[in-house]
Every structure is written in C-alpha cells, then in structure tokens.
Design a protein around this motif. Structure first.
Motif, PDB file in Angstrom:
ATOM      1  N   VAL A  28      37.329 102.592-124.235  1.00  0.00           N
ATOM      2  CA  VAL A  28      36.318 101.529-124.183  1.00  0.00           C
ATOM      3  C   VAL A  28      35.646 101.536-122.803  1.00  0.00           C
ATOM      4  N   ALA A  29      34.315 101.349-122.813  1.00  0.00           N
ATOM      5  CA  ALA A  29      33.551 101.408-121.564  1.00  0.00           C
ATOM      6  C   ALA A  29      33.690 100.107-120.785  1.00  0.00           C
ATOM      7  N   GLY A  30      34.202 100.206-119.565  1.00  0.00           N
ATOM      8  CA  GLY A  30      34.170  99.083-118.624  1.00  0.00           C
ATOM      9  C   GLY A  30      32.976  99.313-117.711  1.00  0.00           C
ATOM     10  N   ALA A  31      32.278  98.282-117.313  1.00  0.00           N
ATOM     11  CA  ALA A  31      31.072  98.502-116.502  1.00  0.00           C
ATOM     12  C   ALA A  31      30.766  97.311-115.613  1.00  0.00           C
ATOM     13  N   LYS A  32      30.074  97.594-114.518  1.00  0.00           N
ATOM     14  CA  LYS A  32      29.436  96.539-113.732  1.00  0.00           C
ATOM     15  C   LYS A  32      27.977  96.952-113.566  1.00  0.00           C
ATOM     16  N   SER A  33      27.103  95.962-113.571  1.00  0.00           N
ATOM     17  CA  SER A  33      25.689  96.239-113.374  1.00  0.00           C
ATOM     18  C   SER A  33      25.366  96.081-111.892  1.00  0.00           C
ATOM     19  N   VAL A  34      24.768  97.099-111.324  1.00  0.00           N
ATOM     20  CA  VAL A  34      24.464  97.091-109.887  1.00  0.00           C
ATOM     21  C   VAL A  34      22.945  96.995-109.718  1.00  0.00           C
ATOM     22  N   PRO A  35      22.464  96.024-108.910  1.00  0.00           N
ATOM     23  CA  PRO A  35      21.012  95.927-108.707  1.00  0.00           C
ATOM     24  C   PRO A  35      20.505  97.001-107.733  1.00  0.00           C
ATOM     25  N   LYS A  36      19.205  97.197-107.784  1.00  0.00           N
ATOM     26  CA  LYS A  36      18.538  98.276-107.056  1.00  0.00           C
ATOM     27  C   LYS A  36      18.942  98.375-105.575  1.00  0.00           C
ATOM     28  N   GLU A  37      19.030  97.228-104.912  1.00  0.00           N
ATOM     29  CA  GLU A  37      19.339  97.234-103.471  1.00  0.00           C
ATOM     30  C   GLU A  37      20.685  97.889-103.185  1.00  0.00           C
ATOM     31  N   ARG A  38      21.555  97.923-104.184  1.00  0.00           N
ATOM     32  CA  ARG A  38      22.912  98.448-103.958  1.00  0.00           C
ATOM     33  C   ARG A  38      23.087  99.871-104.499  1.00  0.00           C
ATOM     34  N   PHE A  39      21.982 100.487-104.947  1.00  0.00           N
ATOM     35  CA  PHE A  39      22.116 101.811-105.575  1.00  0.00           C
ATOM     36  C   PHE A  39      22.758 102.824-104.628  1.00  0.00           C
ATOM     37  N   ARG A  40      22.262 102.880-103.361  1.00  0.00           N
ATOM     38  CA  ARG A  40      22.773 103.926-102.470  1.00  0.00           C
ATOM     39  C   ARG A  40      24.280 103.790-102.269  1.00  0.00           C
ATOM     40  N   SER A  41      24.736 102.591-101.976  1.00  0.00           N
ATOM     41  CA  SER A  41      26.178 102.454-101.717  1.00  0.00           C
ATOM     42  C   SER A  41      26.995 102.708-102.997  1.00  0.00           C
ATOM     43  N   ALA A  42      26.463 102.266-104.160  1.00  0.00           N
ATOM     44  CA  ALA A  42      27.203 102.502-105.414  1.00  0.00           C
ATOM     45  C   ALA A  42      27.295 103.992-105.717  1.00  0.00           C
ATOM     46  N   VAL A  43      26.191 104.703-105.493  1.00  0.00           N
ATOM     47  CA  VAL A  43      26.149 106.129-105.837  1.00  0.00           C
ATOM     48  C   VAL A  43      26.974 106.952-104.837  1.00  0.00           C
ATOM     49  N   GLU A  44      26.906 106.571-103.565  1.00  0.00           N
ATOM     50  CA  GLU A  44      27.636 107.370-102.554  1.00  0.00           C
ATOM     51  C   GLU A  44      29.124 107.038-102.505  1.00  0.00           C
ATOM     52  N   ASP A  45      29.451 105.747-102.554  1.00  0.00           N
ATOM     53  CA  ASP A  45      30.856 105.357-102.329  1.00  0.00           C
ATOM     54  C   ASP A  45      31.546 104.855-103.594  1.00  0.00           C
ATOM     55  N   GLY A  46      30.780 104.562-104.629  1.00  0.00           N
ATOM     56  CA  GLY A  46      31.372 104.015-105.842  1.00  0.00           C
ATOM     57  C   GLY A  46      31.496 102.507-105.740  1.00  0.00           C
ATOM     58  N   ILE A  47      31.944 101.897-106.829  1.00  0.00           N
ATOM     59  CA  ILE A  47      32.191 100.455-106.790  1.00  0.00           C
ATOM     60  C   ILE A  47      33.631 100.186-107.221  1.00  0.00           C
ATOM     61  N   VAL A  48      34.064  98.975-106.897  1.00  0.00           N
ATOM     62  CA  VAL A  48      35.482  98.652-107.029  1.00  0.00           C
ATOM     63  C   VAL A  48      35.781  97.997-108.379  1.00  0.00           C
ATOM     64  N   PHE A  49      36.864  98.440-109.015  1.00  0.00           N
ATOM     65  CA  PHE A  49      37.419  97.756-110.189  1.00  0.00           C
ATOM     66  C   PHE A  49      38.904  97.526-109.939  1.00  0.00           C
ATOM     67  N   ALA A  50      39.472  96.513-110.589  1.00  0.00           N
ATOM     68  CA  ALA A  50      40.917  96.269-110.475  1.00  0.00           C
ATOM     69  C   ALA A  50      41.674  97.336-111.249  1.00  0.00           C
ATOM     70  N   ARG A  51      42.678  97.922-110.614  1.00  0.00           N
ATOM     71  CA  ARG A  51      43.512  98.889-111.349  1.00  0.00           C
ATOM     72  C   ARG A  51      44.175  98.250-112.557  1.00  0.00           C
ATOM     73  N   ALA A  52      44.480  96.967-112.434  1.00  0.00           N
ATOM     74  CA  ALA A  52      45.178  96.269-113.523  1.00  0.00           C
ATOM     75  C   ALA A  52      44.376  96.316-114.830  1.00  0.00           C
ATOM     76  N   ASN A  53      43.020  96.454-114.712  1.00  0.00           N
ATOM     77  CA  ASN A  53      42.189  96.565-115.931  1.00  0.00           C
ATOM     78  C   ASN A  53      42.702  97.661-116.854  1.00  0.00           C
ATOM     79  N   LEU A  54      43.310  98.672-116.262  1.00  0.00           N
ATOM     80  CA  LEU A  54      43.722  99.848-117.039  1.00  0.00           C
ATOM     81  C   LEU A  54      45.048  99.640-117.755  1.00  0.00           C
ATOM     82  N   ASN A  55      45.646  98.466-117.568  1.00  0.00           N
ATOM     83  CA  ASN A  55      46.896  98.183-118.274  1.00  0.00           C
ATOM     84  C   ASN A  55      46.728  97.064-119.293  1.00  0.00           C
ATOM     85  N   PHE A  56      45.495  96.850-119.742  1.00  0.00           N
ATOM     86  CA  PHE A  56      45.247  95.892-120.826  1.00  0.00           C
ATOM     87  C   PHE A  56      44.976  96.686-122.106  1.00  0.00           C
ATOM     88  N   ASP A  57      45.429  96.151-123.238  1.00  0.00           N
ATOM     89  CA  ASP A  57      45.252  96.899-124.484  1.00  0.00           C
ATOM     90  C   ASP A  57      43.975  96.476-125.204  1.00  0.00           C
TER      91      ASP A  57
END
Ligand code: GLU
Ligand code: MG
Length: 446
Positions: A28-57
């Motif tokens: 299943v696709a998990g996602a966050k929507s990033v606005p234009k001003e944050r494109f460079r940092s999202a593309v270069e460094d990525g964005i943060v998700f909780a690891r715990a998300n990966l232990n939900f069924d």
C-alpha cells in the motif's frame, strides 16, 4: 534521470505538489504531499516517515509483538527520479517513488525497492537482465447501499459489449497512463461479471513495478470518478472468479538488447537458461506463494480446477498451471500465474528474480510440461505426474517463505521479519473472526 534533472522536470511540467511515496509491506502506498518550496530538500535529502508505520497491518492495527514501536525513530524516503510521473487526476501534482534510507542517508535493508535493486544487480552479475509485464485483474463494482456490491454490468467475457459499456472509463484509464509514461498493451473484459484486466507493456523490472503501481492507482481513481469501486482483492465473493496478478517474465542479455528466453533450435521451446529460470520458479513455488499471495483471502482463489493455480507445474497452452509458456516464435516467455494484487510488488519481483537465478545457477530442470486441465484429471494421474500442491493456506505459505534460503535470503532478514510479523498478525485476526458461513452451518444445527 538525476536529481537536478528531476527538479527541472518538475518546473517544466508546472508541478506544485509532489507526492513523495513509499510502499509498505502490504504493497500500500504511503505518501506525503510536499509543496513547491520544499521540492529541492525533498528531492535531495528525502522526507521523514515513522518507521513504526511499517509495522501496521492492512487494517491499521499494530501487532502486540511489533518490532517497530513508537520509539523506533524515522526513515528517510528519498525519491528515485526514474519513478517520476505526473498524476493527471490531481491538478499540478506529480508523484515519485522512494528508497527507504537510514537517517544518515545510507541504504536500509528493510526497503522493498532496495531489495529489488539488489536482485536486479545479482542477475546482472550473473550475465543477465530481465523484463517483466504485470497483468492485474480487477472488478468494477457498484455499491448496493446495504454493504454489498454488485457488478458494474452483466457483459459476457472478452466481449465488445464489455468494453462498450465502460468505454469512457477505458479511454480515461489508457490515456491517463499514457500521460504518465505507462504504455498499456491491452485492456479487456475478463471472465467474471464486472471483471476487467489491464496489462502494461513489458519493461525492466523496476519500471515494470512502477508502471503496475501507476496502473492500479489510475484504475481506482478513474473508476471512482465514474461512480464505480474498483477492487483488486483476490476473491471478492466465493462464487466469482478471483483476481490474479500474472507476471510475464523474460531473460535478456545485460544490455537488454537480446532476448535469451526462446530456444534458437525450434519455434516453441525455451532456451536452456529460460528452462532453468522456470525450474527455479517451480522449485521455490511454495515460498513465492508466501510473497505473491500474502493474505488469508488469496487462498480462496488458489484452488485447483479454477483458472487460478492450485498446483505446481508448467504447461504451454494450459491456463490451469502455475506457469504457462505462451506463444511461439519471439513471443515465447514465462507467465507466472499464482500471485495476486495484495502482494508487495517490489518484494514479489525480488523473489521471482532470485528464484529464477537460483534455477539458472543450479541448472534446475523444470521437467516435462503438464498439458491437461488439472480440474479434470484423476488424483492418480496427478500423483503419477509427480505434481505437488501449492500451499493451501497463508500460514503454510509463510512458513515455506521463511524456510526458503534463496527467496528469504533475497528478501533479506529485516524486510522478511516485518513482512512475516504483519502477515501472521493479519491471519491471527482473521482466525478470530466468525464468518457468516459458520452461522449458516451451525447456528441451528445441533
Ligand atoms: N481469474 C483467474 C485467476 O484468478 C485467471 C484467469 C486468466 O487466465 O486470465 O487466476
Ligand atoms: Mg486474466
């Protein structure tokens, strides 16, 4: 495409919202929507998700014995520019699939996309590349207002009427996918009432999975806009045919220029490497079922005598088997037929490539084809042909996966640990549920 190219592309396409997306162990696709001003940092460094998300069924429950709890920190979702696609149903919006990375930016073993990359590299180191085409089936349904669903129409299988009744939707789906860079090779009315099927053109495995995920999303979005519910679940109602995910595979030279799957000697056989690759898929069939059909529901589909496979064998013109070798001439390839759309597609393809490569390494003989419909032969004939069963339940398949050195090894210890945790938890929840069939059978019986 590199990072700078992706940023230029976002600018050129007028994108203002970027959906930074990962796929969890249920696919299943998990996602966050990033606005234009944050494109460079999202593309270069990525964005943060909780690891715990990966232990939900699949029902958003965390198992009591989860490994990744609220205190397990974050992973970084770092975009793979090659997965960039516009999302035409959402104005000025695009999506990008990501690598899950550790907080210092290094690769994380738990990342399904990284596992597939490793399997592709292993295949390349052995002197091969692969191409894949994923072919999902789905139902178009109309909610009946009382919690049930009816089919979108009653058109017969493979009919022109079946296309005509949803013509606007078909065009919308195919054209939207075209804008996203996904070439559809066909769309048709499947066997079940309201059941359809769509196939993307074959591509290198990573692109094939990205395309498949686009395809699933576009079908769902376009169906919803047209007033339908699209479902890919393996078995919607007991009496309806199941929804499969057939995976068409072929082996190529490392540059991808020469198809090594067909035999040069005749017009119908596979080459040695093609046969061995298929031998590997058969040898690791039980473990691959754990990856390809990872829900309790999937085992209601995998029944002998339906067009979904319940046994381990291959055939040529035989749609009752686990593997079919369709076509003649250059069209010959390997069609793997047991998986369904609840899989984690990056991990499923990882398993398929690793099992096939293991077959090549060990020159695994797939044996002779079985050319009869298994639903119409006697148990003696099945025994004499040496045909075994696919796992009959999720617990059986997960145990096989855990015990298979090659397939479990390719998935990797960490990803496998989380995958098994969630899937076994889902089964445990299912086991506690009382099914309507049980009330029908027992409520007034004794
Ligand atoms: N619907 C069948 C399944 O669940 C497959 C039918 C086909 O051969 O396309 O596997
Ligand atoms: Mg089909």
């Amino acid at each position: 495409m590199g990072t700078e190219e992706l940023l230029e592309r976002l600018e050129r396409d007028g994108v203002e919202h970027l959906w930074v997306t990962y796929h969890d162990y249920s696919g299943v696709a998990g996602a966050k929507s990033v606005p234009k001003e944050r494109f460079r940092s999202a593309v270069e460094d990525g964005i943060v998700f909780a690891r715990a998300n990966l232990n939900f069924d699949a029902t958003d429950h965390q198992p009591p014995d989860a490994h990744l709890l609220a205190d397990s920190g974050d992973f970084l979702a770092v975009p793979d520019p090659d997965s960039y696609a516009l999302l035409p149903h959402y104005p000025r919006t695009a999506r990008v699939h990501t690598w899950m990375r550790l907080e210092d930016g290094s690769p994380w073993e738990a990342c399904p996309r990284t596992r597939l990359l490793t399997a592709i590299e292993d295949l390349r180191d052995a002197g091969f590349s692969a191409r894949a085409a994923l072919e999902p089936e789905f139902y178009l349904l109309v909610p009946d207002g009382s919690g049930g669903y009816g089919p979108a129409n009653r058109a017969r299988m493979y009919t022109q009427t079946g296309l005509a009744l949803v013509d606007g939707l078909v065009r919308e789906i195919v054209e939207t996918l075209g804008e996203m860079g996904v070439a559809v090779s066909q769309f048709d009315k499947e066997y079940g009432v309201g059941q359809y099927e769509i196939t993307a053109r074959h591509a290198p495995p990573m692109k094939a999975v990205d395309d498949y995920l686009s395809l699933r999303q576009v079908v769902r979005d376009a169906a919803r806009e047209a007033g339908y519910v699209a479902t890919f679940m393996p078995k919607v109602y007991a009496e309806w045919p199941g929804n499969s995910l057939h995976v068409h595979l072929s082996l190529w030279d490392p540059s991808g220029g020469r198809d090594l799957t067909p035999s040069e000697a005749d017009d119908t056989s596979l080459s040695d490497v093609g046969r061995w690759f298929m031998g590997g898929l058969l040898e690791h069939a039980a473990a691959l079922t754990g990856l390809g059909s990872p829900t309790p529901n999937g085992y209601k589909r995998l029944q002998p005598g339906s067009w979904a496979p319940g046994n381990v064998y291959w055939g040529r013109g035989n749609r009752s088997g686990m593997i079919r070798v369709p076509g003649t001439g250059r069209r010959r390839h390997i069609e793997h037929r047991s998986g369904d759309n609840t899989c984690q597609p990056f991990l499923f393809l990882t398993g398929l490539l690793a099992a096939g490569l293991d077959g090549i390494r060990n020159e695994t003989d797939p044996g002779p084809p079985f050319e009869k419909d298994i639903g119409h032969v006697t148990p003696e004939e099945i025994r004499e042909a040496g045909i075994t069963d696919l796992p009959r339940s999720l617990p059986e398949a997960l145990d096989a996966l855990e015990g298979d050195r090659v397939v479990a090894g390719a998935v990797g210890e960490e990803a496998l640990k989380h995958f098994l945790l969630i899937k076994r938890h889902e089964q445990a929840q299912y086991d506690l549920h009382v099914h309507p069939w049980e009330r029908d059978a027992y409520l007034e019986s004794n």
